[in-house]
Scaffold this active site. Structure first.
Site, PDB file in Angstrom:
ATOM      1  N   THR A   1       0.798  -0.868   0.109  1.00 27.05           N
ATOM      2  CA  THR A   1       0.073   0.325   0.008  1.00 27.05           C
ATOM      3  C   THR A   1       1.148   1.035  -0.214  1.00 27.05           C
ATOM      4  O   THR A   1       1.848   1.321   0.897  1.00 27.05           O
ATOM      5  CB  THR A   1      -1.103   0.180   0.910  1.00 27.05           C
ATOM      6  OG1 THR A   1       0.010   0.312   2.044  1.00 27.05           O
ATOM      7  CG2 THR A   1      -1.989  -1.111   1.566  1.00 27.05           C
ATOM      8  N   GLY A   2       0.295   2.155  -0.756  1.00 23.66           N
ATOM      9  CA  GLY A   2       0.796   3.470  -0.773  1.00 23.66           C
ATOM     10  C   GLY A   2       2.182   3.013  -1.187  1.00 23.66           C
ATOM     11  O   GLY A   2       3.283   3.952  -0.475  1.00 23.66           O
ATOM     12  N   SER A   3       2.364   2.634  -2.471  1.00 27.59           N
ATOM     13  CA  SER A   3       3.702   2.920  -3.329  1.00 27.59           C
ATOM     14  C   SER A   3       4.120   2.545  -4.804  1.00 27.59           C
ATOM     15  O   SER A   3       4.876   2.517  -5.173  1.00 27.59           O
ATOM     16  CB  SER A   3       3.588   0.915  -3.786  1.00 27.59           C
ATOM     17  OG  SER A   3       2.143   0.029  -3.726  1.00 27.59           O
ATOM     18  N   THR A   4       3.934   4.593  -4.579  1.00 24.45           N
ATOM     19  CA  THR A   4       3.701   4.760  -6.250  1.00 24.45           C
ATOM     20  C   THR A   4       5.147   5.500  -6.153  1.00 24.45           C
ATOM     21  O   THR A   4       5.340   6.347  -6.406  1.00 24.45           O
ATOM     22  CB  THR A   4       2.486   5.789  -6.350  1.00 24.45           C
ATOM     23  OG1 THR A   4       2.889   6.674  -5.702  1.00 24.45           O
ATOM     24  CG2 THR A   4       1.087   5.074  -6.794  1.00 24.45           C
TER      25      THR A   4
ATOM     26  N   GLY B   1       8.756   6.334  -2.382  1.00 27.51           N
ATOM     27  CA  GLY B   1       9.199   6.681  -1.758  1.00 27.51           C
ATOM     28  C   GLY B   1       9.090   5.301  -1.257  1.00 27.51           C
ATOM     29  O   GLY B   1      10.229   4.980  -2.213  1.00 27.51           O
ATOM     30  N   ILE B   2      10.070   4.814  -0.093  1.00 21.88           N
ATOM     31  CA  ILE B   2       9.789   3.589   1.120  1.00 21.88           C
ATOM     32  C   ILE B   2       9.023   1.955   0.470  1.00 21.88           C
ATOM     33  O   ILE B   2       9.284   1.558  -0.264  1.00 21.88           O
ATOM     34  CB  ILE B   2      10.268   4.090   2.492  1.00 21.88           C
ATOM     35  CG1 ILE B   2      10.965   4.544   2.813  1.00 21.88           C
ATOM     36  CG2 ILE B   2       9.617   2.236   2.600  1.00 21.88           C
ATOM     37  CD1 ILE B   2      10.979   4.425   4.714  1.00 21.88           C
ATOM     38  N   GLY B   3       7.801   2.732   0.238  1.00 24.10           N
ATOM     39  CA  GLY B   3       6.343   1.975  -0.516  1.00 24.10           C
ATOM     40  C   GLY B   3       7.277   1.187  -1.956  1.00 24.10           C
ATOM     41  O   GLY B   3       7.322   0.101  -2.237  1.00 24.10           O
TER      42      GLY B   3
ATOM     43  N   SER C   1       7.605   2.908  13.333  1.00 22.56           N
ATOM     44  CA  SER C   1       9.108   3.335  13.006  1.00 22.56           C
ATOM     45  C   SER C   1       9.758   3.827  14.497  1.00 22.56           C
ATOM     46  O   SER C   1       9.247   3.026  14.992  1.00 22.56           O
ATOM     47  CB  SER C   1       8.156   5.432  12.657  1.00 22.56           C
ATOM     48  OG  SER C   1       9.864   6.145  12.928  1.00 22.56           O
TER      49      SER C   1
ATOM     50  N   TYR D   1       1.848  11.442  15.850  1.00 24.26           N
ATOM     51  CA  TYR D   1       2.633  10.861  14.070  1.00 24.26           C
ATOM     52  C   TYR D   1       2.717   9.614  15.233  1.00 24.26           C
ATOM     53  O   TYR D   1       2.971   8.401  14.301  1.00 24.26           O
ATOM     54  CB  TYR D   1       3.552  11.386  12.953  1.00 24.26           C
ATOM     55  CG  TYR D   1       4.569  10.261  13.124  1.00 24.26           C
ATOM     56  CD1 TYR D   1       3.855   9.462  12.037  1.00 24.26           C
ATOM     57  CD2 TYR D   1       5.650  10.191  13.505  1.00 24.26           C
ATOM     58  CE1 TYR D   1       4.678   8.548  10.644  1.00 24.26           C
ATOM     59  CE2 TYR D   1       6.632   9.246  12.850  1.00 24.26           C
ATOM     60  CZ  TYR D   1       6.129   8.401  11.246  1.00 24.26           C
ATOM     61  OH  TYR D   1       7.259   7.820  10.859  1.00 24.26           O
TER      62      TYR D   1
END
Length: 264
Positions: free
Chosen positions: A13-16, A18-20, A141, A154
């Site tokens: 998820t959220g992989s467009t 950065g880390i993803g 994190s 956060y």
């Protein structure tokens, strides 16, 4: 060690970006069929095309949907009823003084950072248990343990992810399914690169000097003394979802450069 994920399907998820995206690239390079996810179809399509360029033999496709929303999560689950590997990477952060954080922000951070992973795990974990093999990773994190005073909301969500991942791991007892969390430290993702460039401009420094100064000032306990790369975080995830990591379950795996000053 040669990690071979051939025949496994992985949703990040959220992989467009950065880390993803780095995780998706690492999984694809290890032979997994990877599903890129993001909120908008255009960015998903761009990320899929980019990954195919970087890993020509990659089996990759995209599914758009906002995992922070019930409707978006359901759209992903409908398009992808089963996965072998689930990486709950989608998340947001924002430095903000505690006294300026309204209730709406607390709720928004919890929905994006915690409930997105809860929904995805609820949808996919039962199938993994029935098939007696699966991997679930929560990207938490070091802020889960070392709560940052500049973004307590956060830190709260990252701690909650550890609680969820440990609880889910207990449901896998005696099976071939594992659930773990990975704890990155300061990482040079696209968003952080922009932040460092702005910092360098403001202080009349090179980007390298600005990055080094930031770590020394805000994460002085770091043994790495630099930002990690997104690939360094991805490497930990690729190992954790591999067949070789079958004895690692219910763990909070550190990739934070030694910031946390505890042995265990």
């Amino acid at each position: 060690m040669h990690i071979d994920l051939s025949g496994k399907t992985a949703l990040v998820t959220g992989s467009t970006a950065g880390i993803g995206f780095a995780i998706a690239k690492g999984l694809a390079a290890s032979g997994a069929e990877v599903i890129i996810n993001g909120r908008g179809q255009a960015r998903v399509d761009e990320a899929v095309a980019k990954l195919k360029q970087l890993v020509p033999a990659a089996k990759v496709r995209g599914v758009a949907g906002d995992v922070a929303q019930i409707e978006g999560g359901n759209a992903i689950i409908t398009a992808l009823p089963e996965v072998d590997i689930l990486v709950n990477n989608a998340g947001i952060f924002e430095p903000k003084d505690f006294f300026d954080i309204p209730d709406e922000d607390w709720s928004r951070f919890f929905e994006v950072n915690v409930m997105s992973g809860v929904r995805m795990a609820r949808a996919y974990m039962q199938g993994m248990l029935k098939r007696n093999w699966g991997r679930i990773i929560f990207i938490s994190s070091e802020s889960a343990v070392n709560i940052p005073t500049e973004m307590i909301h956060y830190g709260m969500t990252k701690t909650a992810q550890l609680a969820v991942s440990r609880g889910l791991a207990k449901l896998t007892r005696g099976t071939g399914v594992t659930v773990n969390a990975v704890l990155p430290g300061p990482t040079m993702s696209e968003g952080v690169e922009t932040f460092v460039k702005d910092l360098a401009r403001q202080n009349g420094q090179s980007e390298q000097e600005a990055a080094s100064s930031f770590v020394k000032q805000h994460r002085p306990a770091s043994l790495l003394q630099r930002f990690a790369s997104v690939d360094e975080i991805a490497n930990m995830v690729v190992y954790a979802v591999s067949k070789e990591a079958s004895a690692t379950n219910g763990a909070a795996l550190r990739a934070e450069g030694g910031i946390l000053d505890t042995i265990a």
